[in-house]
Scaffold this active site. Structure first.
Site, PDB file in Angstrom:
ATOM      1  N   LYS A 180       0.846  -1.200   0.000  1.00  0.00           N
ATOM      2  CA  LYS A 180       0.000   0.000   0.000  1.00  0.00           C
ATOM      3  C   LYS A 180       0.879   1.247   0.000  1.00  0.00           C
ATOM      4  O   LYS A 180       0.667   2.181  -0.761  1.00  0.00           O
ATOM      5  CB  LYS A 180      -0.874   0.046   1.261  1.00  0.00           C
ATOM      6  CG  LYS A 180      -2.063  -0.871   1.205  1.00  0.00           C
ATOM      7  CD  LYS A 180      -2.729  -0.892   2.579  1.00  0.00           C
ATOM      8  CE  LYS A 180      -3.823  -1.920   2.619  1.00  0.00           C
ATOM      9  NZ  LYS A 180      -4.297  -2.227   3.950  1.00  0.00           N
TER      10      LYS A 180
ATOM     11  N   GLN B 136      -5.450  -1.056   9.851  1.00  0.00           N
ATOM     12  CA  GLN B 136      -5.312  -2.440   9.378  1.00  0.00           C
ATOM     13  C   GLN B 136      -5.988  -3.400  10.357  1.00  0.00           C
ATOM     14  O   GLN B 136      -5.728  -3.363  11.563  1.00  0.00           O
ATOM     15  CB  GLN B 136      -3.804  -2.760   9.246  1.00  0.00           C
ATOM     16  CG  GLN B 136      -3.499  -4.115   8.667  1.00  0.00           C
ATOM     17  CD  GLN B 136      -3.904  -4.255   7.202  1.00  0.00           C
ATOM     18  OE1 GLN B 136      -3.864  -3.299   6.437  1.00  0.00           O
ATOM     19  NE2 GLN B 136      -4.332  -5.443   6.827  1.00  0.00           N
TER      20      GLN B 136
ATOM     21  N   ASP C 211     -11.494   2.924   3.552  1.00  0.00           N
ATOM     22  CA  ASP C 211     -11.891   1.510   3.538  1.00  0.00           C
ATOM     23  C   ASP C 211     -13.405   1.367   3.383  1.00  0.00           C
ATOM     24  O   ASP C 211     -13.902   0.269   3.123  1.00  0.00           O
ATOM     25  CB  ASP C 211     -11.461   0.834   4.857  1.00  0.00           C
ATOM     26  CG  ASP C 211     -10.276  -0.091   4.669  1.00  0.00           C
ATOM     27  OD1 ASP C 211     -10.002  -0.476   3.516  1.00  0.00           O
ATOM     28  OD2 ASP C 211      -9.630  -0.422   5.682  1.00  0.00           O
TER      29      ASP C 211
END
Ligand code: NAP
Length: 303
Positions: free
Chosen positions: A54, A98, A121
């Site tokens: 990422k 995460q 997200d």
């Protein structure tokens, strides 16, 4: 018949190219450099690889990346405090925490604390609700990637039968909403579904997001169907381990019309969609229209 292989790597590279162009235009014309903050608590080998990709790809697309690593022992209050700081930081346009988080931290509470405008997200209740009610939203990256891949084969899903196996909040449920918005007729299956093979065979499109290696067999697939395999499963093979999807690829490719490989299908799309969401969030926070990165609609956005 042997299915066409849907090349997720190439399609993701193309999307990243469009995102990088948009990021460069923002920097050149507005002095705005999209920034993505990635928060990792503790260490998971799989997360490390994913987070590393990422960061690299964000930098490669002309964005800034801010990594925040907290120890496994970090408290919920410390994590909430970090999220609150990132919410207030003007150089951060996207926040990604995460998952999974350590068991002593309430994941729902952390996700809900993220500013929905920076929720790249798409997991906050606000964005989930906006997606469900048809309002503009930041959409979860993996389902968005699945939809883009499916539409490379079937540009119109109007009236098509789509079967989604799996009802998680991060993949199955948002994917159902995206498919409904495309006017597909959607069936969502899960661990209590009866006659899963029969349900699956109804699908002109099948999306498998289960987490069970090669569960979906070739004879479950309607001839000519488009199969999108979200599963990422490590299995032991001849003393080594390899990654397989939720679909028995070798069998299914003989029946399907098109199929994603694992690896190289949905996985690369997830990161590309995350970068796209970061640019969208940066635009929205600056009061600019959110780019769609869809060629047919881009002309309207740009004009
Ligand atoms: P999850 O939260 O564990 O959800 C799995 C879903 O599958 C649940 O809805 C479950 O049903 C259903 N299920 C389990 N066993 C089943 C069975 N025997 N028959 C029918 N349905 C069954 O998983 P997830 O987070 O959605 O992830 C699914 C897979 O996608 C995993 O392999 C994960 O690694 C992968 N993934 C990949 C990416 C990527 O970027 N490529 C991103 C996210 C996830 P119930 O609800 O009834 O329990």
């Amino acid at each position: 018949m042997t299915a066409r292989i849907i090349d997720g790597k190439a399609i993701a590279a193309e999307l990243r190219g469009k995102v990088a162009d948009a990021a460069h235009r923002l920097a050149r014309d507005r002095g705005l450099v999209p920034g993505l903050a990635v928060v990792v608590v503790g260490s998971h080998p799989a997360s490390e690889v994913y987070v590393g990709s990422k960061t690299r790809m964000a930098l490669g697309s002309g964005m800034r990346s801010y990594d925040h690593r907290l120890p496994e022992t970090a408290s919920e209050a410390e994590l909430l405090e970090l999220v609150s700081r990132l919410n207030a930081d003007p150089v951060v346009h996207g926040i990604l925490v995460q998952l999974p988080l350590p068991a002593h931290i309430d994941t729902q509470k952390i996700v809900a604390a993220i500013d929905p405008r920076k929720d790249v997200d798409g997991f906050t209740p606000t964005n989930a609700g906006r997606l469900t009610t048809g309002l503009p939203a930041l959409v979860p990256c993996t389902p968005l990637g699945c939809l883009i891949l499916a539409k490379t084969i079937e540009p119109s899903l109007d009236g098509r039968e789509a079967v989604v196996i799996g009802r998680s909040n991060i993949v199955g449920k948002p994917l159902v909403q995206l498919l409904l918005a495309e006017n597909a007729t959607v069936t969502i299956a899960h661990s209590r579904t009866r006659d899963l093979a029969g349900v699956c065979r109804r699908g002109d499109l099948v999306f498998a997001a289960v987490g069970r290696p090669e569960m979906v067999r070739g004879h479950w697939i309607k001839p000519g169907a488009t199969v999108i395999d979200v599963g990422v499963n490590r299995v032991a093979a001849h003393g080594n381990s390899r990654t397989v999807g939720d679909v028995a690829f070798t069998e299914a490719r003989e029946i399907a019309g098109a199929i994603t490989p694992v690896p190289g299908g949905v996985g690369p799309m997830t990161i590309a969609c995350l970068l796209a969401n970061t640019v969208r969030a940066a635009c929205a926070l600056a009061g600019l229209p959110m780019p769609t990165f869809d060629d047919r609609r881009q002309a309207v956005d740009d004009g």
